[in-house]
Design a protein around this motif. Structure first.
Motif, PDB file in Angstrom:
ATOM      1  N   PHE A 122       0.667  -1.297  -0.072  1.00  0.00           N
ATOM      2  CA  PHE A 122      -0.231   0.151   0.012  1.00  0.00           C
ATOM      3  C   PHE A 122       0.865   1.143  -0.052  1.00  0.00           C
ATOM      4  CE2 PHE A 122      -1.933   3.349   2.525  1.00  0.00           C
ATOM      5  CZ  PHE A 122      -2.996   3.926   1.610  1.00  0.00           C
ATOM      6  N   TRP A 125       1.943   1.947  -3.417  1.00  0.00           N
ATOM      7  CA  TRP A 125       0.677   2.450  -4.183  1.00  0.00           C
ATOM      8  C   TRP A 125       0.387   3.912  -3.892  1.00  0.00           C
ATOM      9  CZ3 TRP A 125      -4.047   4.043  -3.015  1.00  0.00           C
ATOM     10  CH2 TRP A 125      -5.235   4.425  -4.122  1.00  0.00           C
ATOM     11  N   HIS A 126       0.366   4.027  -2.665  1.00  0.00           N
ATOM     12  CA  HIS A 126      -0.085   5.380  -2.164  1.00  0.00           C
ATOM     13  C   HIS A 126       0.972   6.685  -2.504  1.00  0.00           C
ATOM     14  CE1 HIS A 126      -2.308   8.021   0.555  1.00  0.00           C
ATOM     15  NE2 HIS A 126      -1.391   8.285   1.285  1.00  0.00           N
ATOM     16  N   ASP A 129       0.675   7.200  -6.208  1.00  0.00           N
ATOM     17  CA  ASP A 129      -0.799   7.901  -6.357  1.00  0.00           C
ATOM     18  C   ASP A 129      -1.113   9.286  -6.131  1.00  0.00           C
ATOM     19  OD1 ASP A 129      -3.776   7.855  -7.046  1.00  0.00           O
ATOM     20  OD2 ASP A 129      -3.954   7.707  -4.713  1.00  0.00           O
ATOM     21  N   VAL A 135       0.381   6.810 -11.013  1.00  0.00           N
ATOM     22  CA  VAL A 135      -0.849   5.856 -11.324  1.00  0.00           C
ATOM     23  C   VAL A 135      -2.125   6.581 -11.264  1.00  0.00           C
ATOM     24  CG1 VAL A 135       0.283   3.964 -10.539  1.00  0.00           C
ATOM     25  CG2 VAL A 135      -0.864   5.022  -8.868  1.00  0.00           C
ATOM     26  N   HIS A 136      -1.986   7.948 -11.255  1.00  0.00           N
ATOM     27  CA  HIS A 136      -3.118   8.656 -11.282  1.00  0.00           C
ATOM     28  C   HIS A 136      -3.296   9.724 -12.206  1.00  0.00           C
ATOM     29  CE1 HIS A 136      -5.533  11.555  -7.895  1.00  0.00           C
ATOM     30  NE2 HIS A 136      -5.910  11.659  -9.108  1.00  0.00           N
ATOM     31  N   THR A 151      -9.036  10.592  -6.232  1.00  0.00           N
ATOM     32  CA  THR A 151      -8.639   9.011  -5.890  1.00  0.00           C
ATOM     33  C   THR A 151      -9.787   8.214  -5.029  1.00  0.00           C
ATOM     34  OG1 THR A 151      -6.177   9.291  -5.427  1.00  0.00           O
ATOM     35  CG2 THR A 151      -7.315   7.719  -4.064  1.00  0.00           C
ATOM     36  N   ILE A 160      -8.660  -0.108  -2.145  1.00  0.00           N
ATOM     37  CA  ILE A 160      -7.238  -0.387  -1.624  1.00  0.00           C
ATOM     38  C   ILE A 160      -6.920   0.501  -0.172  1.00  0.00           C
ATOM     39  CG2 ILE A 160      -5.052   0.581  -2.306  1.00  0.00           C
ATOM     40  CD1 ILE A 160      -5.829  -0.085  -5.215  1.00  0.00           C
TER      41      ILE A 160
END
Length: 222
Positions: A122, A125-126, A129, A135-136, A151, A160
């Motif tokens: 996470f 990913w965070h 993001d 990934v945003h 998000t 997530i």
């Protein structure tokens, strides 16, 4: 001395306890910062800007933020490596199955390993993001409020985040208690207080972090 500490089981447990408390302190501060979103974009974006200028004029732009980031990365790595090595030692120490069943551990205890893996994934990913925007798809640099709204306007962003926060709550609940025992804080008279504090910290952090995606989903924050 440092090598001896690192090689010993007690040393690794101590490192896990100290780095865990460092990360817990960060989580509390991070949650408080996240809750500023309820005061509107000006307050939230202003807070994000302050993170990049804190320490000024002594420190240059983002220097303090990078010091915090490096410290957190070091804490996460030391914590994760110590946990993995202790786990391997535990397995090697008892390769055969127990003849008698062990007492059933709490759910938080049994999920500590998987919770750690979930949290590690996470974190990656965070960052991709909401920090780098990798990934945003609609990421806007300098507009953290809108990025958070974007998000949590997606089902996968909410799933997530909420799954990770629930894993974090269980991890904190058991981790805080374990850290207290490792550092010698616990005893017969303090155990009930420490357990209550562990449960309270886990509950406050879980509710505090989850309140943001829930507020976006319900339109309280938009």
């Amino acid at each position: 001395m440092t090598r001896t500490l690192w090689d010993s089981t007690v040393g690794k447990k101590t490192i896990m306890a100290v780095t865990g408390l460092v990360m817990l302190g960060y989580l509390v501060a991070h949650m408080v910062g996240n809750l500023k979103i309820f005061f509107g974009p000006g307050e939230f974006d202003g807070y994000a800007h302050w993170l990049r200028t804190m320490g000024a004029p002594v420190l240059h732009h983002e220097w303090a933020l990078w010091i915090v980031r490096v410290g957190l990365v070091a804490a996460v790595v030391l914590h994760g490596v110590s946990a993995y090595q202790l786990s391997r030692r535990d397995i090697k120490a008892r390769p055969a199955k127990y003849v008698h069943k062990r007492p059933r551990a709490s759910y938080a205890t049994r999920t500590m390993r998987w919770g750690g893996v979930i949290l590690a994934l996470f974190i990656v990913w965070h960052i991709l993001d909401l920090t780098t925007g990798t990934v945003h798809t609609s990421f806007e640099a300098g507009h953290p409020y809108q990025n958070v709204i974007d998000t949590f306007s997606t089902w996968y962003g909410n799933v997530i985040y909420i799954v990770a926060v629930l894993a974090m709550g269980l991890h904190v609940q058991h981790g805080f208690w374990s850290a207290a025992q490792t550092l010698g804080v616990g005893n017969a008279t303090r155990d009930r207080i420490l357990k209550t504090l562990a449960n309270l910290l886990a509950a406050v952090l879980t509710v505090g972090f989850i309140s943001v995606p829930v507020a976006v989903m319900t339109g309280v924050v938009s």
